[in-house]
Design an enzyme around this catalytic site. Structure first.
Site, PDB file in Angstrom:
ATOM      1  CB  CYS A  99      76.864  26.032  54.784  1.00 25.99           C
ATOM      2  SG  CYS A  99      76.574  26.421  52.954  1.00 25.99           S
ATOM      3  CG  HIS A 150      76.110  30.084  57.020  1.00 30.01           C
ATOM      4  ND1 HIS A 150      77.266  29.822  57.148  1.00 30.01           N
ATOM      5  CD2 HIS A 150      75.997  30.007  55.616  1.00 30.01           C
ATOM      6  CE1 HIS A 150      77.729  29.302  56.149  1.00 30.01           C
ATOM      7  NE2 HIS A 150      77.016  29.406  54.615  1.00 30.01           N
TER       8      HIS A 150
END
Length: 514
Positions: free
Chosen positions: A337, A435
């Protein structure tokens, strides 16, 4: 509130163990046959959880829902506050970005709207579940904030919930903090407290008994249990306040050394949890250049403010060293991310969402540019990895959109045919918006065996099933708490409380402190 029986846990301070006890009681009530939901009205956290419909809530409430064997919804955490700059936070309402606010403005402008949202969510849960396990935040005795608090005694009153006060003995002064908290409550608030739990105990309980007797006589509140410290739980932590507890057992003794960069605004660091369960991995958090040394793997995790955390890398000297170590060919670098965005050529922030800087140079390891957008992506995603075609699942929470300046080398092909992430030809560089990517057991096994191959170590097959381990951890936690807390008495008090009948007579039954 007619159908459900609520129970609330409040603490003498942050990190007293409220989240863990709520998780335990969610699983305990499910084991006892009750439809159960967790609830936290307002959560300030950097770890997020994505609900089935793509909404963002606090990670703790998502984990608690898993412990309760129910799907997480935004009613379980209607307000999420995510700090992104000093004295400023993103306010997330029912899973979607609401506003960027300073604390004073939040208190002055949002209070009544927040109160209505909380009451509506409580009513929705009450109509669907038999038990609601509620978590407070910080301390109910923050007298400077209590006139407009939205997370402790005001919520207990809304839900008509009895309260258990939790004290952390590990930090010392547990009796002072418990007594002080009770004394700072109003008479009405104090009447809601049906007892206390002393958490994270280590040592000889015999030495504690005189204090327990004194406490009960002095406060007229029962000690419902003393819970010994439980190591190796493998249940995700709430927030960066507990990062100091993230450490391997054998520092430097295992075959794979994994360094996780701990920048100031680290988020969703639970992405690395599976590595703690692996027999050949040492995991350590790195905040200073001198701590980095020569790891086998460097992980740049998520960030709540990618630009400011990238500035931290440059100011600390980690920026140059990470690049140098990667170019040596002796280390695998992973960006997740915000960490993925940092690996690119530059990050542009035309709307100054994160910083007054319009553009900042990245590590320039991936031929990619990122532009920060006003709209946040929050979604569950799945696909197959490039090459091995391993099925993977994860969730995305990010503001930026990344594009490649040269030919893509995608890490994952999504189910809809789109490409995601980046992987180098030698597998030494990996970037993804996913994630939870290492919660995929087959991918984690392949990744670690690539590292082992580079180190001339034999592969390890049949690694841990992390999801199965989590389920076992929920049961282990519930059994541990049940064996040291008087659950039967608490359940009776929950029933009596709704009838307006309370009795605090208690004889330490089933608490391990007879």
């Amino acid at each position: 509130m007619t159908k459900s029986l609520p129970l609330m846990f409040q603490g003498t301070h942050s990190d007293s163990g409220k989240s863990t006890l709520v998780t335990a009681f969610c699983r305990i009530f499910v084991q006892d046959g009750y439809q159960t939901a967790p609830f936290k009205s307002q959560n300030m956290a950097l770890n997020s959880y994505i609900t089935y419909d793509g909404k963002e809530i606090g990670r703790a409430q998502g984990v608690q829902a898993e412990a309760a064997n129910v799907q997480a919804t935004t009613d379980m955490n209607p307000i999420l506050i995510k700090p992104n700059r000093d004295n400023e936070s993103h306010v997330i309402v029912h899973g979607k970005f609401y506003a960027n606010m300073q604390a004073s403005k939040y208190r002055s402008d949002f209070f009544y709207e927040g109160l209505a949202l909380i009451e509506k969510s409580l009513n929705a849960l009450s109509g669907s579940y038999e038990r609601i396990v509620i978590e407070g935040a910080g301390s109910p005795a923050e007298i400077n904030l209590n006139d407009r608090e939205l997370v402790n005694m005001r919520v207990a009153k809304l839900a008509n919930a009895p309260v258990i006060l939790v004290g952390d003995i590990e930090k010392g002064g547990v009796f002072a903090s418990l007594v002080g908290t009770l004394q700072l409550l109003s008479e009405e608030e104090r009447s809601r407290v049906i007892g206390v739990i002393i958490n994270k105990f280590r040592g000889d309980v015999e030495l504690l008994k005189p204090g327990l007797t004194w406490f009960e006589e002095y406060t007229n509140k029962p000690v419902l249990g003393v819970i010994p410290y439980l190591d190796h739980l493998n249940i995700e932590a709430e927030d960066s306040v507990v990062l100091q507890q993230y450490k391997s057992d054998h520092d430097g003794e295992k075959e794979i050394d994994i360094a996780v960069i701990q920048y100031p605004r680290i988020s969703n660091f639970t992405d690395i949890d599976p590595f703690f369960a692996e027999p050949d991995c040492d995991v350590r958090f790195v905040r200073q250049l001198k701590q980095l040394k020569n790891p086998d793997v460097i992980i740049l995790p998520g960030s709540k403010n990618t630009i400011e955390d990238l500035l931290f890398l440059k100011q600390s000297g980690l920026y140059e060293q990470i690049s140098s170590l990667y170019k040596s060919g002796e280390v695998t670098v992973v960006g997740i991310c915000g960490g993925y965005q940092m690996l690119g050529e530059n990050i542009q922030d035309p709307y100054q969402i994160e910083s007054e800087y319009g553009q900042i140079q990245g590590l320039q390891l991936i031929p990619m540019q990122t532009v920060m957008n006003k709209e946040k992506v929050t979604t569950w995603s799945e696909g197959e990895t490039t090459g091995e075609n391993l099925s993977v699942k994860g969730y995305e929470i990010h503001m930026g959109e990344s594009t490649f300046s040269t030919e893509e080398r995608p890490f994952i092909t999504l189910k809809d045919g789109r490409n995601e992430g980046f992987i180098s030809g030698n597998n030494g560089l990996l970037g993804t918006y996913f994630h939870g990517i290492f919660h995929n057991d087959a991918l984690r096994e392949r990744f670690l065996n690539e590292v082992r191959k580079r180190k001339h170590l034999p592969p390890i097959t049949g690694r841990v099933n992390f999801n199965e381990m989590r389920e076992q951890a929920f049961d282990r936690l519930a059994d541990h708490v049940r064996s040291h807390v008087d659950v039967q008495w608490i359940t009776e008090q929950m029933e009596q409380f709704q009838k307006g009948e309370t009795s605090y007579e208690h004889t330490h039954r089933n608490t391990g402190i007879e």
